[in-house]
Scaffold this active site. Structure first.
Site, PDB file in Angstrom:
ATOM      1  CG  ASP A 136      -2.221   0.739   0.900  1.00 30.52           C
ATOM      2  OD1 ASP A 136      -2.233   1.852   0.820  1.00 30.52           O
ATOM      3  OD2 ASP A 136      -3.216  -0.266   0.895  1.00 30.52           O
ATOM      4  CG  HIS A 209      -5.357   3.790   0.650  1.00 27.99           C
ATOM      5  ND1 HIS A 209      -4.865   2.515   0.602  1.00 27.99           N
ATOM      6  CD2 HIS A 209      -6.532   3.715   0.054  1.00 27.99           C
ATOM      7  CE1 HIS A 209      -5.756   1.940  -0.084  1.00 27.99           C
ATOM      8  NE2 HIS A 209      -6.867   2.755  -0.542  1.00 27.99           N
ATOM      9  CB  SER A 539      -9.067   0.703  -0.765  1.00 28.27           C
ATOM     10  OG  SER A 539      -8.474   0.806  -1.869  1.00 28.27           O
TER      11      SER A 539
END
Length: 764
Positions: A136, A209, A539
């Site tokens: 990520d 994220h 996600s």
């Protein structure tokens, strides 16, 4: 070694003149897959062979990465002509161009029943031996979600590391966060050197994220967690006792396949058990898909790979990461919302959602304007930067249509034009799906129906007014879950006979850890800093399943990745537990289908004791590749089986893959003239429970009863754990239906367990 390299260069010298001619062509990154076993005897080291192979087509190209675990080969920068020449060399399986991937951007443990199932999952040593690797944007290690209190020593077999950099020390890792690496060579080769003043060239997460997905999968419990008071409570990951390893592969301009493959290579060597990838790219054949290639070889080494399905919904066939050795996860809602209310001058009230926490609007109504009437731009209704006229917006609430840019950015555009507030209204592309945003001004998002009514009010009133109120956090929202409109859908574009996505998990308005380098909106102008953030996307659903898979791996360390996937799928639910019918699709407001949710919504307490599992070996997947009529070269690229040849005496069929779902494809017109087309799928189940007899039941929903389903045998008996039994399902279509698809469900039950498989019919 020098003599061997010289020999190889001499062998290839007939094409060396191309180097000069191609020098002016634009270079790009390629991933070169090599047949490791075909290394010439003149070499004793694969690295030297790779280097000599590269030198045979380019005097200046350098190797970015060498791959030796989930792939064999290297990545480099070449011209298209050099790449084509290299691909013709002996021992080269394929030369694939770099692909840019995109990220697929609290209460969920309780919503999933994990708060009531502590006794079902290990809480001590075995649970803390499982390592979840996340590919990520990196990690913000100082977050409380990575607290290692109560953890024992790092597992003895762990080979990972905490890579040091200017802003990331080895001491940033601990017994919870046991590894952190970064991979940027492919990114920098394409985009250019990383600007250290705006982005950390280290494992540190500048975007948020990666920290969010890592803490969702396996974050430690943190009390009194919230975003500005919203969703207040204890934030915890799915597998709180699992260890975390972060592999930073995504940067400001995207995630590049050469970096991703290098990270997968390293994560397997480091000792991860689960890999979680909340990113995706284009749909392509498996031998051209580097994530599928890396995942295959990671799977063969015992790792479970969980990937997001993508945010391309509700468009059909938008699902990505569809290889059958990958768990593909779509997104649904949970039973929590953040209501905000639009009160119009005519007294009507419409409910939306918002995470705004600043100064409130006055109680008295304010002038209200449609953005399309306050702009000179063609698409002024979308509130894109620079499109609003301040004189027509100042002091007013502005209605902006959803689309083209994020809602929080539209709010910033309104604020910069001196607007007082914003109503973000859905169009038919989003239906009633509501995604809350931490806006920079008073704002709320409303669904299509409310949006249409508000637009009509603005059109029909000369002096429209409105105000916005905020309702905090609401629990117990029904119905829930519903399939998120953005969640990518089937049918599977690459292999229609494999149903994807596999299942759905919570992915809307999820609270989890956040970076300290960006505000909750990720806008550069947002100077707020938060410990936790609430965001949405597949996600977010992917790491839920990754963490739950880690729990299952801890509870059943002898299970294969296919067995874990089977347990998750066959225990998922496709109807509401309260008996209110099948799961709904928020995009349409109607019943969702297996093309939307796969097997259904994940149900962790049931998954730990599934009764029966559908297991698969590496050889089963290779048979699947043979059924796709892949060449020996294709199979070698995916499965690293050099010179593998499919058995010409066997009949391979995609329907023979022992998958926990059924995707049945009929050819249109096959039933013409009274003939009947029958498709048969054979499956083998393994008993992982006690002795018992399972009886089958099939339900279908196809227009006109166009498909008949038979199961043989209709009962399966087991006397002990580990026994295997096979059955065959016959799907018969006596006449072409008036629709292009239909659905059903096969259930096996022994009175205690229900082992369910979705069925999807399609006619092509």
């Amino acid at each position: 070694m020098a003599s061997a390299a010289l020999l190889l260069l001499l062998l290839y010298s007939s094409s060396s003149f191309c180097h000069v001619a191609a020098a002016e062509e634009k270079r790009r990154t390629y991933i070169v897959h090599m047949a490791k076993s075909r290394m010439p005897d003149t070499f004793t080291d694969h690295g030297h062979w790779y280097h000599a192979s590269l030198r045979s087509v380019s005097d200046s190209a350098e190797i970015l990465y060498s791959y030796d675990t989930v792939s064999h080969g290297f990545s480099t920068r070449l011209t298209p002509a050099e790449a084509a020449t290299l691909e013709s060399r002996e021992g080269v399986l394929s030369v694939l161009p770099e692909v840019r991937y995109e990220l697929h951007t609290t209460r969920t443990p309780m919503f999933l029943g994990l708060d009531e199932s502590h006794g079902l999952f290990p809480q001590a040593d075995t649970g803390s031996d499982v390592v979840v690797g996340l590919l990520d944007t990196g990690v913000w290690p100082e977050r409380k979600s990575f607290d290692d209190t109560g953890f024992g020593p790092v597992p003895a077999g762990w080979k990972g590391a905490c890579e040091e950099a200017k802003d990331f020390k080895a001491t940033s890792c601990n017994r919870k966060l046991i590894g952190a690496r970064f991979f940027s060579k492919g990114y920098e080769a394409t985009v250019g050197p990383i600007n250290g003043t705006t982005e950390s060239r280290s494992p540190r997460d500048d975007e948020g994220h990666g920290t969010h997905t890592a803490t969702t999968a396996a974050g430690s419990a943190v009390t009194d967690a919230s975003l500005f008071g919203f969703a207040n409570g204890t934030a915890r990951g799915m597998a709180t006792r699992a260890r975390v390893a972060a592999y930073k592969v995504c940067w400001a301009a995207g995630c590049f396949s050469s970096d991703i493959l290098a990270a997968m290579d390293r994560a397997v060597d480091d000792g991860c058990h689960v890999l979680s990838l909340s990113l995706g790219g284009k749909m392509t054949e498996y031998y051209e898909d580097n994530i599928a290639i890396g995942a295959f070889n990671a799977m063969e080494k015992g790792l479970l790979i969980s990937c997001s399905a993508g945010n391309g919904g509700p468009i059909a066939s938008s699902v990505t990461n569809v290889a059958p050795w990958i768990i593909t996860v779509g997104a649904g809602t949970i039973d929590r919302d953040f209501p905000a209310y639009v009160v119009l001058g005519n007294g009507k009230n419409y409910t939306g959602v918002s995470l705004y926490s600043g100064k409130l609007l006055p109680k008295s109504p304010l002038p209200f304007v449609y953005a399309g009437n306050a702009s000179n731009a063609t698409q002024g209704n979308l509130c894109m930067p620079g499109t609003l006229i301040p004189e027509k917006v100042a002091g007013k609430i502005v209605l902006c249509d959803r689309g083209m840019s994020r809602g929080v950015q539209k709010g910033y555009v309104v604020r910069e034009a001196c607007g007082a507030g914003m109503v973000l209204a859905n169009t038919d592309a989003n239906g009633e799906e509501l995604v809350a945003g931490a806006h920079l001004l008073p704002a709320t998002a409303v669904g299509q129906k409310a949006g249409d009514a508000i637009r009509e009010y603005l059109r029909s009133h000369k002096s429209p007014t409105a105000t916005i109120g905020f309702g905090g956090t609401k629990i117990g929202v029904r119905p829930s879950p519903v399939v998120a409109a953005f969640s990518s859908r089937g049918p599977n574009f690459v292999t229609a006979e494999i149903l994807k996505p596999d299942l759905i998990a919570p992915g809307v308005n999820i609270l989890a850890g956040w970076t300290g380098a960006a505000g909750p909106t990720s806008l550069s102008v947002d100077l707020r800093r938060v410990e936790f953030n609430i965001i949405s996307g597949t996600s977010m659903s992917c790491p839920h399943v990754s963490g739950i898979a880690a729990l299952l791996k801890a509870a059943h360390p002898d299970w294969s990745p296919a067995a874990v996937r089977s347990a998750l799928m066959t225990t998922a639910y496709s109807a509401y537990p309260e008996g209110d019918g099948g799961l709904l699709d928020v995009a349409t407001g109607k019943a969702a289908t297996p093309f939307d949710y796969g097997a259904g919504h994940v149900d962790p307490p049931r998954a730990v004791d599934p009764g029966l599992i559908y297991d698969l070996t590496t050889e089963d997947y290779i048979d699947f590749l043979c059924a796709l009529k892949y060449t020996s070269r294709h199979i070698a690229t995916v499965a690293k089986r050099t010179n593998y040849t499919c058995d010409s005496t066997r009949t391979y069929a995609v329907s023979g893959l022992n998958y926990p779902s059924f995707a049945v494809v009929f050819q249109k017109g096959s039933g013409a003239g009274g003939s009947v087309k029958t498709v048969k799928h054979t499956r083998t189940v393994t008993n992982v429970g006690g002795p018992g007899t399972y009886k089958s039941m099939v339900t279908t929903a196809v227009a006109g009863g166009a498909v008949k389903v038979g199961v043989e045998p209709a009962e399966l008996s087991f006397t002990k754990k580990g026994e295997k039994r096979s059955y065959t399902v016959s799907f018969s279509s006596p006449s072409p239906p008036s629709v292009s698809s239909g659905f059903g469900r096969l259930e096996w039950s022994d009175g205690k367990h229900v082992v369910a498989s979705p069925i999807a019919f399609s006619w092509t």
